[in-house]
Write a protein that holds these residues in place. Structure first.
Motif, PDB file in Angstrom:
ATOM      1  N   VAL A 183       5.625   6.970  -6.285  1.00 16.62           N
ATOM      2  CA  VAL A 183       4.982   7.586  -5.133  1.00 16.62           C
ATOM      3  C   VAL A 183       5.954   7.481  -3.970  1.00 16.62           C
ATOM      4  CG1 VAL A 183       3.017   7.516  -3.575  1.00 16.62           C
ATOM      5  CG2 VAL A 183       2.711   6.963  -5.981  1.00 16.62           C
ATOM      6  N   ASP A 184       6.492   8.607  -3.539  1.00 19.01           N
ATOM      7  CA  ASP A 184       7.405   8.589  -2.407  1.00 19.01           C
ATOM      8  C   ASP A 184       6.670   8.240  -1.128  1.00 19.01           C
ATOM      9  OD1 ASP A 184       9.588   9.262  -3.949  1.00 19.01           O
ATOM     10  OD2 ASP A 184       9.229  11.400  -3.751  1.00 19.01           O
ATOM     11  N   SER A 185       5.508   8.819  -0.957  1.00 18.31           N
ATOM     12  CA  SER A 185       4.726   8.524   0.238  1.00 18.31           C
ATOM     13  C   SER A 185       3.258   8.758  -0.054  1.00 18.31           C
ATOM     14  CB  SER A 185       5.168   9.413   1.411  1.00 18.31           C
ATOM     15  OG  SER A 185       4.892  10.778   1.133  1.00 18.31           O
ATOM     16  N   PHE A 186       2.436   7.932   0.565  1.00 15.65           N
ATOM     17  CA  PHE A 186       0.986   8.084   0.447  1.00 15.65           C
ATOM     18  C   PHE A 186       0.366   7.572   1.730  1.00 15.65           C
ATOM     19  CE2 PHE A 186      -3.195   6.259  -0.703  1.00 15.65           C
ATOM     20  CZ  PHE A 186      -3.830   7.448  -1.056  1.00 15.65           C
ATOM     21  N   ALA A 187      -0.371   8.399   2.386  1.00 17.14           N
ATOM     22  CA  ALA A 187      -1.041   8.009   3.618  1.00 17.14           C
ATOM     23  C   ALA A 187      -2.491   8.450   3.520  1.00 17.14           C
ATOM     24  CB  ALA A 187      -0.371   8.653   4.829  1.00 17.14           C
ATOM     25  N   ALA A 188      -3.399   7.535   3.801  1.00 15.97           N
ATOM     26  CA  ALA A 188      -4.816   7.856   3.692  1.00 15.97           C
ATOM     27  C   ALA A 188      -5.585   7.102   4.772  1.00 15.97           C
ATOM     28  CB  ALA A 188      -5.356   7.500   2.309  1.00 15.97           C
ATOM     29  N   ARG A 189      -6.706   7.652   5.123  1.00 19.27           N
ATOM     30  CA  ARG A 189      -7.595   7.016   6.093  1.00 19.27           C
ATOM     31  C   ARG A 189      -9.031   7.334   5.688  1.00 19.27           C
ATOM     32  NH1 ARG A 189      -5.875  11.806   8.125  1.00 19.27           N
ATOM     33  NH2 ARG A 189      -7.483  13.189   8.975  1.00 19.27           N
ATOM     34  N   LEU A 201       1.763   3.823   2.021  1.00 22.95           N
ATOM     35  CA  LEU A 201       2.518   3.067   1.033  1.00 22.95           C
ATOM     36  C   LEU A 201       3.642   3.879   0.428  1.00 22.95           C
ATOM     37  CD1 LEU A 201       1.437   3.531  -2.354  1.00 22.95           C
ATOM     38  CD2 LEU A 201      -0.578   3.373  -0.944  1.00 22.95           C
ATOM     39  N   VAL A 202       4.619   3.167  -0.063  1.00 24.34           N
ATOM     40  CA  VAL A 202       5.733   3.727  -0.823  1.00 24.34           C
ATOM     41  C   VAL A 202       5.873   2.884  -2.072  1.00 24.34           C
ATOM     42  CG1 VAL A 202       8.199   4.201  -0.868  1.00 24.34           C
ATOM     43  CG2 VAL A 202       6.911   4.565   1.235  1.00 24.34           C
ATOM     44  N   LEU A 203       5.867   3.517  -3.245  1.00 23.39           N
ATOM     45  CA  LEU A 203       5.897   2.766  -4.507  1.00 23.39           C
ATOM     46  C   LEU A 203       7.126   3.090  -5.340  1.00 23.39           C
ATOM     47  CD1 LEU A 203       2.155   2.998  -5.596  1.00 23.39           C
ATOM     48  CD2 LEU A 203       3.321   1.105  -4.520  1.00 23.39           C
ATOM     49  N   ASP A 234       1.352  -0.670   3.891  1.00 27.46           N
ATOM     50  CA  ASP A 234       0.804  -1.073   5.178  1.00 27.46           C
ATOM     51  C   ASP A 234      -0.671  -0.687   5.206  1.00 27.46           C
ATOM     52  OD1 ASP A 234       3.161  -2.080   6.581  1.00 27.46           O
ATOM     53  OD2 ASP A 234       3.894  -0.033   6.384  1.00 27.46           O
ATOM     54  N   ALA A 235      -1.513  -1.657   5.530  1.00 24.34           N
ATOM     55  CA  ALA A 235      -2.951  -1.413   5.457  1.00 24.34           C
ATOM     56  C   ALA A 235      -3.645  -1.953   6.696  1.00 24.34           C
ATOM     57  CB  ALA A 235      -3.542  -2.067   4.204  1.00 24.34           C
ATOM     58  N   ARG A 236      -4.716  -1.272   7.092  1.00 24.23           N
ATOM     59  CA  ARG A 236      -5.582  -1.716   8.176  1.00 24.23           C
ATOM     60  C   ARG A 236      -7.017  -1.407   7.792  1.00 24.23           C
ATOM     61  NH1 ARG A 236      -8.662   0.184  11.982  1.00 24.23           N
ATOM     62  NH2 ARG A 236      -8.189   2.327  11.318  1.00 24.23           N
ATOM     63  N   LEU A 237      -7.896  -2.392   7.971  1.00 22.07           N
ATOM     64  CA  LEU A 237      -9.308  -2.241   7.629  1.00 22.07           C
ATOM     65  C   LEU A 237     -10.142  -2.871   8.730  1.00 22.07           C
ATOM     66  CD1 LEU A 237     -11.635  -1.696   5.494  1.00 22.07           C
ATOM     67  CD2 LEU A 237     -11.231  -4.042   4.730  1.00 22.07           C
TER      68      LEU A 237
END
Length: 848
Positions: free
Chosen positions: A462-468, A481-483, A498-501
């Motif tokens: 996974v080059d890039s993944f951004a979710a909210r 995240l980058v995997l 990087d995560a925020r909850l």
């Protein structure tokens, strides 16, 4: 009359002689070369299906059969169907066979070179070689081909099948025209054979004409070769429409089959296929497909089903099963989880190919996926090295008006999973991921984001993944995240998450999950995870109410699929009452496990054992500890886990002015034992500042307790002993002395007069069983004038105390009790009432 007949015969003979002489002259005279070439070109054009030109000499022979020899035969079709033959001979049967009614054609090809596009036959003249090669071959019991190359091509997508025929001969055997060729397909030597029925098979009413095509390659010492057989039935002898075919093939090496197909041999193994086909000039369908591939690395792939259109897969119903590691033992650690099987059913619909009933099986759990599709591929291409590529690949899942996921891009090497470039978006309701009660289906919002994938050397990354999470007042979250290279041990840290909850009100959030909690504070997390499969590091902050917990933990790979966690956890201030409220479920029921939609445990239950497969060495500190309005020095502990055994040693907890030191260790897989002592607690902090009677003194305890941590409420399993002692102190009332010495003696007792008793000592011995502490044997409280003995229970589960207290004069411990009373109710605020007559505790006891 006779004379007339003789004259007529003489004229006919003369005409015949003239015709034969003219034919002989036309065949042999150089001046007739142009006419012979023109006739040859016209005949070959009809046979080939495209305009043909003869550049060399044309020679005709009349004995013992009619034959035509041509040099330099060429054809250059507008659609790329080109041909070149050094020498071509066309002949018919001998005259005797012709008189017997047996017309047979002969064809000899030497030094041929053919370019045959896949769609060349669509525009060819009906009955020609381009339109129906099977028909032409069926007419040729005398066929010879030498040193000829045939290239079947798809120039737009790069496909190429090059067939080199070194020698092909034909003969008639047991009622069939048989053609056998020594050839090489894409450089791989093979034997080709064609067999055609000479006589009509009358029992085959709809398709009385038959043919059989076989292909075989030589095997090697450790593997068999490829053998394939195609049985064809046709309604007419032209074999140009309505064909019914049955294909059976057995391959000893998939790598050799891929090479035959012009595909880079990136996999190997064995395979078998059986399928029925129906073929029209511009359409083909297949039924009863049974394909089995056994790959060299142990995987087994099977595909069964049918499709109404072979090229577009319209009307497809295909069941695919990939057995990857079915013999993998049940996973006991996270690092041992592997995918064991993939199954799915492909359906062709108007919008495209759909994947239904997909199931990902692992050795820890199974996960089913909802309908995925349509799956579209603009073209399937081949590069010069033979890699098969998907161009214009698009995948969608969910409703067309608001799909939950979309991906588009290209895959340069499908078999090798290389050259992957895919990007897209997700828009998934949380209720599609987590199993929620009906009333909370829309309360947790949607997961919205974007992602891109590419091949990461040996796997997919996974080059890039951004979710909210959007659209929820109960929870907000962001994830980026980058995997890259996650699947490659020993690679430098390239994985980053990087995560925020944030959950503003945990009680309301828990209710949406179908749970109950008395904790109404906030829950939050901010952190970063980085590393690879060998080492992962997490740095972050967790907020539970007003408590902030900072942590830095590293997870290292250990032998045997184990993990080793090392690091520190610290907090500047711990609010114990809020943490207890957060950790303790409301009521007595076991909290539910949050279920992922479509996930289920394997038969026999999950064998995952995080404690048993994770070793740990973590330092825990808390600067301050506060709860119930009191605060004190915090927590210092070292948590160690080794081979499934947990131990906290040393442990020091300072709270409400006192300090507990001891050891916490696991016994078995679910029992925890805490053993140690505590000292320095002011009685005022233990009984609470809101108590109706003030007390002073210092409490000391010794404990040896166990609890089952796998229970819904571990406190309800508390067992063991706890003994508390107070050396000296004061009780802010003289009622205890008054109850012990009586009203008359109390008039002369100073403590009664002052309204305060001096406590010389106290001892509280309790034995716990299922969370209920019973006096063992009695509680002893000595003042200057009275000894009070108490018997009863302290129920921590129900937060209740039930004691019967019998005070006696200190100098008459075995005498009659004074005014006995009971202490009952909530632990924090019990009620004190005079007791009715009953079994008062008595005897000689010391509180030392």
């Amino acid at each position: 009359m006779v004379r007339f007949a003789l004259r007529a015969v003489a004229v006919l003979l003369a005409l015949a002689c003239v015709a034969i002489l003219a034919l002989v002259l036309a065949v042999n005279l150089p001046q007739a070369e142009g006419a012979r070439r023109a006739l040859a070109e016209e005949g070959l054009t009809q046979l080939w299906g495209e305009p043909v030109r003869v550049t060399g000499a044309v020679a005709v022979s009349l004995w013992p059969r009619v034959s035509v020899d041509m040099d330099g035969v060429e054809a250059r079709g507008a659609d790329g169907a080109n041909a070149r033959i050094d020498r071509l001979t066309v002949s018919i049967s001998r005259y005797a066979q012709l008189l017997a009614g047996r017309l047979r054609y002969g064809l000899e090809v030497g030094g041929g070179d053919f370019d045959l596009p896949f769609d060349a036959g669509l525009k060819a003249r009906p009955g020609s070689l381009l339109a129906s090669p099977i028909h032409v071959l069926s007419l040729l019991p005398h066929l010879s081909i030498r040193d000829t190359v045939m290239r079947f091509t798809d120039p737009m997508n790069g496909w190429l099948f090059e067939l080199k025929v070194s020698n092909l001969k034909s003969a008639i055997e047991t009622g069939r025209n048989v053609l056998v060729a020594d050839a090489a397909l894409n450089g791989q030597a093979l034997t080709l054979a064609f067999a055609f029925d000479i006589d009509v098979e009358k029992e085959e009413r709809e398709r009385p004409y038959g043919a059989q095509i076989t292909l075989a390659t030589a095997g090697e010492a450790d593997a068999r070769g490829l053998s394939a057989r195609l049985d064809v039935r046709a309604p007419t002898k032209r074999f140009d429409h309505g064909l019914s075919m049955r294909l059976h093939a057995d391959a000893g090496s998939l790598a050799k089959v891929l090479t035959l197909a012009g595909i880079a041999p990136t996999i190997d193994g064995t395979g078998q296929i059986a399928v029925r086909l129906k073929v029209e000039p511009d359409h083909a369908s297949f039924h009863d497909l049974d394909l089995v591939l056994n790959l060299a690395e142990g995987q087994r792939i099977s595909v069964t089903g049918q499709a109404d259109d072979l090229e577009t897969l319209a009307g497809a119903e295909l069941k695919a099963v990939a057995d990857l590691k079915t013999d993998a033992p049940p996973a006991v650690s996270l690092r041992e989880i592997v995918v064991t099987r993939l199954t799915g059913t492909f359906h062709s619909r108007a919008e495209g190919m759909m994947l239904d009933e997909a199931l990902i099986s692992t050795n820890a759990f199974d996960q089913s996926l909802r309908e995925i599709g349509p799956i579209r591929v603009r073209s399937v291409a081949r590069d010069p090295e033979g890699h098969v590529a998907f161009r214009g690949l698009s995948v969608r899942a969910g409703p067309p008006d608001r799909p939950i996921a979309q991906l588009e891009g290209n895959v340069d090497d499908v078999l090798g999973l290389a050259g992957v470039e895919l990007a897209g978006s997700i828009d998934i309701p949380v209720a599609s991921v987590l199993s929620l009660p009906p009333e909370a289906q829309d309360r947790l919002g949607r997961i919205v984001g974007s992602l891109s994938l590419s091949d990461a050397g040996d796997g997919l990354g996974v080059d890039s993944f951004a979710a909210r999470i959007d659209g929820s007042d109960l929870i907000s979250a962001d994830l980026a995240l980058v995997l890259d290279e996650l699947g490659k041990p020993g690679v430098a840290a390239t994985t980053q998450v990087d995560a925020r909850l944030k959950v503003p009100n945990y009680s309301a959030f828990a209710a949406a999950l179908g749970e109950a909690s008395n904790f109404r504070g906030q829950l939050g997390f901010e952190g970063r995870l980085s590393g690879n499969t060998d080492a992962l590091t997490m740095e972050g902050r967790t907020d539970i109410g007003r408590t902030r917990i900072n942590g830095t933990l590293s997870s290292l790979a250990a032998p045997g699929g184990r993990s080793l966690v090392k690091g520190t956890i610290s907090s500047p201030m711990v609010y114990a009452d809020e943490l207890i409220s957060f950790l303790r479920p409301a009521g007595q029921r076991r909290p539910k496990t949050v279920r992922v939609v479509g996930a289920r445990e394997r038969e026999g239950g999950s064998q995952l054992d995080l404690i048993g497969t994770t070793d740990a060495d973590v330092s825990i500190t808390a600067t301050r500890l506060q709860g119930g309005g009191d605060s004190a020095t915090g927590v210092q502990a070292r948590l160690a886990v080794k081979d499934g055994s947990l131990r906290v040693d040393p442990m020091r907890i300072g709270y409400r002015g006192g300090v507990i030191t001891g050891v916490v260790a696991s016994e078995g897989r679910s029992v925890m034992r805490a053993k140690g002592s505590g000292q320095g607690w002011p009685l005022s902090s233990v009984l609470g500042r809101g108590s109706a009677i003030s007390v002073s003194g210092t409490l000391q305890i010794v404990f040896n307790l166990t609890a089952r941590m796998d229970a819904a409420d571990p406190l309800a399993t508390l067992a063991g002993t706890l003994t508390g002692r107070v050396g000296s102190g004061r009780i802010g009332t003289g009622l205890l002395d008054l109850a012990g010495v009586g009203i008359i003696a109390g008039i002369f007792t100073s403590s009664v007069q002052k309204g305060e008793s001096v406590m010389r000592c106290a001892k509280v011995p309790l034995v716990f069983h299922k969370g209920v502490g019973r006096t063992n044997p009695v509680i002893v409280v000595n003042t200057e004038n009275v000894q009070a003995l108490a018997r009863g229970t302290v129920d921590l589960v129900r937060n209740r105390i039930d004691l019967r207290v019998a005070p006696r004069p200190l100098n008459a411990p075995e005498g009659p009790a004074g005014h006995s009373f009971t202490v009952t109710g909530a632990l924090s605020s019990p009620s004190i009432e005079l007791a009715s007559s009953g079994n008062d505790p008595g005897g000689r006891y010391s509180c030392k």
